[in-house]
Design a protein around this motif. Structure first.
Motif, PDB file in Angstrom:
ATOM      1  N   GLU A 138      -0.203 -19.811  11.593  1.00 50.42           N
ATOM      2  CA  GLU A 138       0.847 -19.686  12.610  1.00 50.42           C
ATOM      3  C   GLU A 138       1.140 -18.210  12.862  1.00 50.42           C
ATOM      4  OE1 GLU A 138       2.479 -21.810  14.444  1.00 50.42           O
ATOM      5  OE2 GLU A 138       1.971 -23.769  13.564  1.00 50.42           O
ATOM      6  N   PRO A 139       0.956 -17.729  14.073  1.00 43.12           N
ATOM      7  CA  PRO A 139       1.164 -16.298  14.341  1.00 43.12           C
ATOM      8  C   PRO A 139       2.595 -15.836  14.120  1.00 43.12           C
ATOM      9  CG  PRO A 139       0.838 -17.511  16.388  1.00 43.12           C
ATOM     10  CD  PRO A 139       0.499 -18.452  15.276  1.00 43.12           C
ATOM     11  N   GLU A 140       3.556 -16.754  14.202  1.00 39.45           N
ATOM     12  CA  GLU A 140       4.961 -16.367  14.044  1.00 39.45           C
ATOM     13  C   GLU A 140       5.494 -16.583  12.634  1.00 39.45           C
ATOM     14  OE1 GLU A 140       6.979 -14.795  16.244  1.00 39.45           O
ATOM     15  OE2 GLU A 140       5.074 -14.589  17.307  1.00 39.45           O
ATOM     16  N   LEU A 141       4.627 -17.054  11.727  1.00 41.07           N
ATOM     17  CA  LEU A 141       5.105 -17.379  10.386  1.00 41.07           C
ATOM     18  C   LEU A 141       5.751 -16.192   9.693  1.00 41.07           C
ATOM     19  CD1 LEU A 141       5.286 -19.425   8.033  1.00 41.07           C
ATOM     20  CD2 LEU A 141       3.071 -18.564   7.253  1.00 41.07           C
ATOM     21  N   PRO A 152       5.001  -4.629   4.846  1.00 42.05           N
ATOM     22  CA  PRO A 152       4.887  -4.104   3.481  1.00 42.05           C
ATOM     23  C   PRO A 152       5.923  -4.762   2.567  1.00 42.05           C
ATOM     24  CG  PRO A 152       5.913  -2.486   4.938  1.00 42.05           C
ATOM     25  CD  PRO A 152       5.442  -3.592   5.810  1.00 42.05           C
ATOM     26  N   ALA A 153       5.443  -5.504   1.597  1.00 44.30           N
ATOM     27  CA  ALA A 153       6.351  -6.254   0.725  1.00 44.30           C
ATOM     28  C   ALA A 153       5.715  -6.452  -0.636  1.00 44.30           C
ATOM     29  CB  ALA A 153       6.673  -7.613   1.348  1.00 44.30           C
ATOM     30  N   ILE A 154       6.547  -6.788  -1.593  1.00 46.39           N
ATOM     31  CA  ILE A 154       6.079  -7.176  -2.925  1.00 46.39           C
ATOM     32  C   ILE A 154       5.890  -8.689  -2.891  1.00 46.39           C
ATOM     33  CG2 ILE A 154       6.672  -7.251  -5.379  1.00 46.39           C
ATOM     34  CD1 ILE A 154       8.617  -4.852  -4.688  1.00 46.39           C
ATOM     35  N   GLU A 166       0.849  -1.183   0.000  1.00 41.77           N
ATOM     36  CA  GLU A 166       0.000   0.000   0.000  1.00 41.77           C
ATOM     37  C   GLU A 166       0.890   1.240   0.000  1.00 41.77           C
ATOM     38  OE1 GLU A 166      -2.250  -0.878   3.546  1.00 41.77           O
ATOM     39  OE2 GLU A 166      -4.017  -1.378   2.339  1.00 41.77           O
ATOM     40  N   ASN A 167       0.472   2.263  -0.692  1.00 38.15           N
ATOM     41  CA  ASN A 167       1.260   3.492  -0.800  1.00 38.15           C
ATOM     42  C   ASN A 167       2.667   3.206  -1.330  1.00 38.15           C
ATOM     43  OD1 ASN A 167      -0.900   5.014   0.440  1.00 38.15           O
ATOM     44  ND2 ASN A 167      -0.210   4.201   2.413  1.00 38.15           N
ATOM     45  N   PHE A 168       2.716   2.315  -2.306  1.00 39.39           N
ATOM     46  CA  PHE A 168       4.002   1.920  -2.900  1.00 39.39           C
ATOM     47  C   PHE A 168       4.782   3.122  -3.410  1.00 39.39           C
ATOM     48  CE2 PHE A 168       6.245   0.667  -6.871  1.00 39.39           C
ATOM     49  CZ  PHE A 168       7.229  -0.135  -6.293  1.00 39.39           C
ATOM     50  N   ASN A 169       6.051   3.175  -3.020  1.00 39.19           N
ATOM     51  CA  ASN A 169       6.954   4.245  -3.439  1.00 39.19           C
ATOM     52  C   ASN A 169       8.135   3.620  -4.179  1.00 39.19           C
ATOM     53  OD1 ASN A 169       8.778   6.328  -3.748  1.00 39.19           O
ATOM     54  ND2 ASN A 169       8.582   7.096  -1.663  1.00 39.19           N
ATOM     55  N   GLY A 176      -3.096 -19.023  -0.165  1.00 39.68           N
ATOM     56  CA  GLY A 176      -2.049 -18.061   0.189  1.00 39.68           C
ATOM     57  C   GLY A 176      -2.348 -16.646  -0.249  1.00 39.68           C
ATOM     58  N   GLY A 177      -3.164 -16.503  -1.284  1.00 41.98           N
ATOM     59  CA  GLY A 177      -3.461 -15.164  -1.790  1.00 41.98           C
ATOM     60  C   GLY A 177      -4.127 -14.279  -0.753  1.00 41.98           C
ATOM     61  N   LYS A 178      -5.029 -14.852   0.044  1.00 46.42           N
ATOM     62  CA  LYS A 178      -5.750 -14.076   1.057  1.00 46.42           C
ATOM     63  C   LYS A 178      -4.840 -13.637   2.197  1.00 46.42           C
ATOM     64  CE  LYS A 178     -10.061 -16.592   0.172  1.00 46.42           C
ATOM     65  NZ  LYS A 178     -11.055 -17.535   0.764  1.00 46.42           N
ATOM     66  N   LEU A 179      -3.851 -14.484   2.507  1.00 43.56           N
ATOM     67  CA  LEU A 179      -2.961 -14.186   3.631  1.00 43.56           C
ATOM     68  C   LEU A 179      -2.307 -12.820   3.474  1.00 43.56           C
ATOM     69  CD1 LEU A 179      -1.317 -14.999   6.177  1.00 43.56           C
ATOM     70  CD2 LEU A 179       0.336 -16.077   4.622  1.00 43.56           C
ATOM     71  N   PHE A 180      -1.799 -12.544   2.299  1.00 45.82           N
ATOM     72  CA  PHE A 180      -1.048 -11.301   2.080  1.00 45.82           C
ATOM     73  C   PHE A 180      -1.958 -10.092   1.840  1.00 45.82           C
ATOM     74  CE2 PHE A 180       1.896 -14.719   1.008  1.00 45.82           C
ATOM     75  CZ  PHE A 180       2.987 -14.369   1.782  1.00 45.82           C
ATOM     76  N   LEU A 181      -3.273 -10.350   1.783  1.00 47.43           N
ATOM     77  CA  LEU A 181      -4.225  -9.249   1.639  1.00 47.43           C
ATOM     78  C   LEU A 181      -4.775  -8.770   2.979  1.00 47.43           C
ATOM     79  CD1 LEU A 181      -6.324 -10.332  -1.480  1.00 47.43           C
ATOM     80  CD2 LEU A 181      -4.752  -8.403  -1.334  1.00 47.43           C
ATOM     81  N   LYS A 182      -4.473  -9.494   4.048  1.00 48.04           N
ATOM     82  CA  LYS A 182      -4.981  -9.101   5.366  1.00 48.04           C
ATOM     83  C   LYS A 182      -4.434  -7.721   5.742  1.00 48.04           C
ATOM     84  CE  LYS A 182      -5.619 -13.724   7.323  1.00 48.04           C
ATOM     85  NZ  LYS A 182      -5.236 -14.646   8.425  1.00 48.04           N
ATOM     86  N   ASP A 183      -5.294  -6.911   6.317  1.00 44.51           N
ATOM     87  CA  ASP A 183      -4.913  -5.541   6.677  1.00 44.51           C
ATOM     88  C   ASP A 183      -3.687  -5.502   7.568  1.00 44.51           C
ATOM     89  OD1 ASP A 183      -6.968  -4.495   5.189  1.00 44.51           O
ATOM     90  OD2 ASP A 183      -8.354  -4.316   6.878  1.00 44.51           O
ATOM     91  N   GLU A 184      -3.663  -6.381   8.592  1.00 41.63           N
ATOM     92  CA  GLU A 184      -2.533  -6.359   9.523  1.00 41.63           C
ATOM     93  C   GLU A 184      -1.238  -6.806   8.865  1.00 41.63           C
ATOM     94  OE1 GLU A 184      -4.832 -10.265  10.433  1.00 41.63           O
ATOM     95  OE2 GLU A 184      -5.235  -8.215   9.730  1.00 41.63           O
ATOM     96  N   VAL A 185      -1.351  -7.705   7.877  1.00 45.48           N
ATOM     97  CA  VAL A 185      -0.156  -8.164   7.156  1.00 45.48           C
ATOM     98  C   VAL A 185       0.377  -7.050   6.271  1.00 45.48           C
ATOM     99  CG1 VAL A 185       0.704  -9.761   5.389  1.00 45.48           C
ATOM    100  CG2 VAL A 185      -0.767 -10.600   7.235  1.00 45.48           C
ATOM    101  N   ARG A 186      -0.515  -6.383   5.557  1.00 41.17           N
ATOM    102  CA  ARG A 186      -0.096  -5.301   4.666  1.00 41.17           C
ATOM    103  C   ARG A 186       0.503  -4.144   5.469  1.00 41.17           C
ATOM    104  NH1 ARG A 186      -3.193  -4.097  -0.622  1.00 41.17           N
ATOM    105  NH2 ARG A 186      -1.001  -4.009  -1.204  1.00 41.17           N
TER     106      ARG A 186
END
Length: 260
Positions: free
Chosen positions: A247-250, A90-92, A45-48, A76-86
């Motif tokens: 896994e919370p630590e993944l 922040p990653a590609i 989000e807000n990619f620079n 796996g697609g949904k995992l990286f869309l979670k608000d807390e993950v994003r």
């Protein structure tokens, strides 16, 4: 009748929302010479583009092969869309898709005496056409000025877990850490990725890919590798990825590693 109508509307809205979420993954392709591979990519989000970001390559299983450039996002697609993950990581994130008639890893597949699939992993050997294209795609992404070479990660499940091990040995000195879920490899290949921190997952009742593969790899890495974590879900069958993703630590573990 009204309740049924509302339920149907809710389901339609939920399906539409899920479909809309995946549209946040841009469509792309890597084509160079004989190499050709489609992928979906999620930017922070807000990619620079003047900043440098971690990058994650995620390899799907055999059931998501094809050329629709969509199926690979199912797991796996949904995992990286979670608000807390994003927000926190922040990653590609890149999901390439393997063609229907190909395989990530160099492995011979055939029926065993029980009539189930058996896997014979090749030591060394040439990469499959899909793996060769994948390697080219990874190299191409690493040329981008906004990719941090200190934080390059790979993960995958089932066929993608196998592909993770193979990509690690074919692109040594590239990845800061990796995860493999219900995958496998020839243990003679381990020496080529023993310095990469790995978290390996498998279901104890997996009747598709024998958990003995992951157990053997993790045990061998414990004696020759730098860092390995192994999680066996005793009651899980082949789908151990849902538990791994939960896994919370993944992700803290994965993104916590950097190359010097």
């Amino acid at each position: 009748m009204k309740n049924i109508f509302l339920t149907i509307c809710f389901l339609i809205a939920s399906i539409a929302l899920k479909a809309q979420n995946f549209t946040q993954y841009d469509k792309g392709s890597f084509i160079k010479g004989k190499d050709s591979i489609y992928y979906r990519v999620l930017f922070p989000e807000n990619f620079n583009p003047s900043q440098k970001y971690p990058i994650v390559f995620f390899l799907h299983g055999s059931g998501e092969r094809g050329n629709n450039n969509e199926s690979q996002l199912v797991h796996g697609g949904k995992l990286f869309l979670k608000d807390e993950v994003r927000k926190n990581f922040p990653a590609i994130v890149v999901f390439p898709q393997c063609p229907a008639n190909d395989y990530w890893a160099n492995v011979n597949i055939g029926p065993n005496e029980m009539g189930k699939r058996s896997f014979s992993f090749v030591e060394g050997g040439k990469p499959t056409k899909a793996m060769h294209a994948l390697i080219g795609m990874v190299k191409d992404f690493l040329k981008k000025p906004y990719v941090s070479h200190k934080q390059v990660y790979v993960g995958g499940l089932s066929m993608g877990g196998m592909g993770t091990f193979e990509l690690l040995r074919r692109k040594r000195n590239t990845f800061a850490a990796a995860i493999s879920i219900c995958g496998g490899d020839n243990t003679n290949n381990i020496r080529k990725y023993k310095s990469v921190p790995l978290w390996i997952f498998h279901g104890g009742k997996d009747d598709v890919v024998d958990p003995a593969f992951s157990i053997a790899i993790s045990e061998r890495l414990k004696t020759v590798g730098d860092e390995v974590k192994f999680t066996l879900y005793p009651n899980a069958n082949h789908n151990s990825w849902d538990s791994a993703f939960a896994e919370p630590e993944l992700l803290p573990w994965l993104f916590g590693h950097q190359r010097n």
